[in-house]
Design a protein around this motif. Structure first.
Motif, PDB file in Angstrom:
ATOM      1  N   MET A  80       0.840  -1.211   0.000  1.00 43.28           N
ATOM      2  CA  MET A  80       0.000   0.000   0.000  1.00 43.28           C
ATOM      3  C   MET A  80       0.875   1.260   0.000  1.00 43.28           C
ATOM      4  O   MET A  80       0.609   2.219  -0.738  1.00 43.28           O
ATOM      5  N   TYR A  81       1.917   1.236   0.823  1.00 48.58           N
ATOM      6  CA  TYR A  81       2.832   2.383   0.917  1.00 48.58           C
ATOM      7  C   TYR A  81       3.514   2.640  -0.438  1.00 48.58           C
ATOM      8  O   TYR A  81       3.581   3.784  -0.908  1.00 48.58           O
ATOM      9  N   PHE A 119      -6.844  -3.353  -3.683  1.00 50.17           N
ATOM     10  CA  PHE A 119      -6.503  -4.222  -2.553  1.00 50.17           C
ATOM     11  C   PHE A 119      -7.764  -4.865  -1.990  1.00 50.17           C
ATOM     12  O   PHE A 119      -8.040  -4.809  -0.783  1.00 50.17           O
ATOM     13  N   GLY A 120      -8.541  -5.463  -2.855  1.00 49.71           N
ATOM     14  CA  GLY A 120      -9.712  -6.220  -2.428  1.00 49.71           C
ATOM     15  C   GLY A 120     -10.896  -5.387  -2.009  1.00 49.71           C
ATOM     16  O   GLY A 120     -11.719  -5.836  -1.204  1.00 49.71           O
ATOM     17  N   THR A 166      -9.626   4.715   4.176  1.00 50.60           N
ATOM     18  CA  THR A 166      -9.065   4.931   5.513  1.00 50.60           C
ATOM     19  C   THR A 166      -8.141   3.786   5.926  1.00 50.60           C
ATOM     20  O   THR A 166      -7.153   3.991   6.642  1.00 50.60           O
ATOM     21  N   THR A 167      -8.462   2.578   5.455  1.00 54.44           N
ATOM     22  CA  THR A 167      -7.591   1.417   5.721  1.00 54.44           C
ATOM     23  C   THR A 167      -6.244   1.605   5.026  1.00 54.44           C
ATOM     24  O   THR A 167      -5.182   1.276   5.586  1.00 54.44           O
ATOM     25  N   ILE A 168      -6.290   2.128   3.802  1.00 53.12           N
ATOM     26  CA  ILE A 168      -5.051   2.381   3.052  1.00 53.12           C
ATOM     27  C   ILE A 168      -4.220   3.441   3.780  1.00 53.12           C
ATOM     28  O   ILE A 168      -2.993   3.302   3.922  1.00 53.12           O
ATOM     29  N   MET A 169      -4.871   4.500   4.250  1.00 52.32           N
ATOM     30  CA  MET A 169      -4.157   5.560   4.984  1.00 52.32           C
ATOM     31  C   MET A 169      -3.483   5.013   6.235  1.00 52.32           C
ATOM     32  O   MET A 169      -2.326   5.347   6.529  1.00 52.32           O
TER      33      MET A 169
END
Length: 454
Positions: free
Chosen positions: A398-399, A416-417, A422-425
């Motif tokens: 993700m980063y 990513f599914g 917010t999960t990515i952040m």
């Protein structure tokens, strides 16, 4: 009385075989005679005669028996063509009748033309495509069907169409009598719609289900088109039941094609699914070397300086078509101006292609590299598992997706599914915090960045 019984049987068959099978195979049947315990039915085509006899004869016999008709055997026959005298009308241009009979065994298959350049001899094999090449070679040898269907998928210009044409060429060379049909999914849909419009659906069915090898390119095109998917599904099943080979290509794996019916995805995944990976440097260089040898025959006076092909293989990474097009332009330009092909000439002549081909890292490539580095499955990378051995590599991916691409957080989340932005952040912040204190993580990030940007 017999017609009344047949009417009852038709109603029962509609319930047992379903609406689509009934419309395709039972409704066209016409009860002809019932003598000596043999029920004879008229059918429009030979293909339908064979299919119904093989798949529905026993059901029809049982249903007839249940309504009180003594039947020992059910037979199907195609009535002879009756000669119709021409009507006396004013002279008009002759119109060739477009009936189901045009799809007879002697009819020419309505496939797309094959490109003579796309053979196995001209296909350059490397690590990214060696499995796809081996599978295509196995199918091209003919013989018993070992995996059905063969599903090839990958991005633009990676060799899917080349391999399909090569298989068709090889099969036709080895077995000239083999009925090999290659066409795009768009052409399949067009012919299906045309058959519906001209009320020739039985001719369409007979034509497509009488082939020995069916090859459909870019199958993702039929996604979302319900009627075409329905017919494709039945054609697929009919050919598999006859042990006929099917080869399909798409730009992504079956399970990732949006708006494609689940039952079709399931059928496509039941054979061998092969991914053609993006080309690596060695494969691109091999393709350029082969192409350059061909051009040396056309331009014998031209000189090619050392390092030019290596430069192009390193800089143009988008796809093989762009790579080959760049070399074509370079040789043509050099021959017109009468100059040696040097590195400076290549940079001047191909400036626009080189600018457009500047390294663009994709999220999919990041996911694949990170999964390989941490030795986890790609499916786990985008899946729901939260164990540390998977969650940390996922956050690293993700980063890198945020720092190496221009994609937005919602777009990264979808890759990513379907995760929320917010999960990515959270994943990005976690990696940013850890990389200052965790030397191993910092080293992993630097190495992955070099691999992806190199």
């Amino acid at each position: 009385m017999i017609e009344e019984s047949w009417g009852q049987v038709r109603n029962e068959l509609l319930k047992s075989v379903g609406k689509n099978n009934f419309a395709s195979w039972i409704e066209p049947l016409k009860l002809d005679t019932l003598e000596n315990g043999i029920a004879r039915f008229e059918v429009p085509t030979k293909f339908m005669r064979d299919w119904v006899s093989r798949n529905f004869a026993e059901q029809i016999r049982q249903h007839l028996t249940r309504v009180g008709v003594e039947v020992e055997r059910v037979e199907f026959h195609v009535p002879p063509q009756r000669d119709v005298p021409p009507a006396k009308t004013e002279a008009q241009p002759k119109r060739v009748p477009r009936s189901a009979s045009r799809a007879s065994e002697d009819a020419e298959l309505p496939g797309a033309p094959l490109d003579a350049r796309f053979t196995f001899d001209s296909f350059v094999v490397g690590k990214p495509n060696e499995l796809a090449h081996a599978a295509a070679r196995r199918v091209a040898e003919g013989g018993p069907v070992t995996f059905n269907p063969l599903f090839l998928y990958g991005g633009v210009g990676l060799g899917k169409t080349h391999l399909m044409h090569a298989v068709a060429h090889e099969l036709q060379t080895r077995q000239p009598d083999l009925r090999v049909l290659y066409l795009s999914a768009e052409q399949f849909m067009y012919r299906f719609v045309q058959a519906l419009r001209e009320k020739e659906i039985m001719g369409f069915k007979e034509m497509f289900r009488s082939v020995d090898v069916l090859m459909v390119d870019d199958v993702q095109f039929i996604a979302g088109k319900e009627s075409t998917q329905e017919e494709f599904f039945h054609t697929f099943n009919a050919l598999v039941d006859q042990n006929k080979q099917i080869i399909i290509s798409a730009d992504r794996a079956p399970g990732e094609i949006k708006d494609l019916e689940e039952r079709i995805k399931s059928r496509l995944q039941c054979g061998l699914v092969v991914d053609l990976h993006p080309t690596d440097y060695e494969l691109r260089l091999g393709i350029l070397q082969q192409k350059a040898e061909q051009y040396r025959g056309q331009y014998p006076a031209l000189k090619l300086a050392n390092g030019v092909l290596e430069f192009l293989a390193h800089r143009i990474t988008t796809n093989v078509r762009v790579l080959e097009g760049a070399l074509t332009r370079l040789f043509a330009f050099a021959s017109l101006v009468g100059r040696e092909i040097t590195l400076d000439l290549a940079q001047d002549c191909l400036a626009d292609i080189l600018r457009a081909s500047d390294r663009k890292v994709t999220i999919e490539e990041i996911q694949r590299k990170v999964a390989e580095h941490y030795n986890i499955r790609l499916s786990d990378m985008i899946g729901p598992k939260r164990v540390r051995t998977i969650a940390r590599p996922r956050q690293v991916a993700m980063y890198l997706a945020k720092t190496l691409t221009t994609r937005s957080l919602p777009e990264i989340g979808r890759r990513f599914g379907g995760r929320d932005h917010t999960t990515i952040m959270h994943g990005i912040r976690k990696v940013e915090e850890l990389k200052t204190t965790d030397s191993q993580l910092s080293e992993d990030l630097n190495m992955l960045r070099r691999l992806l940007e190199g």
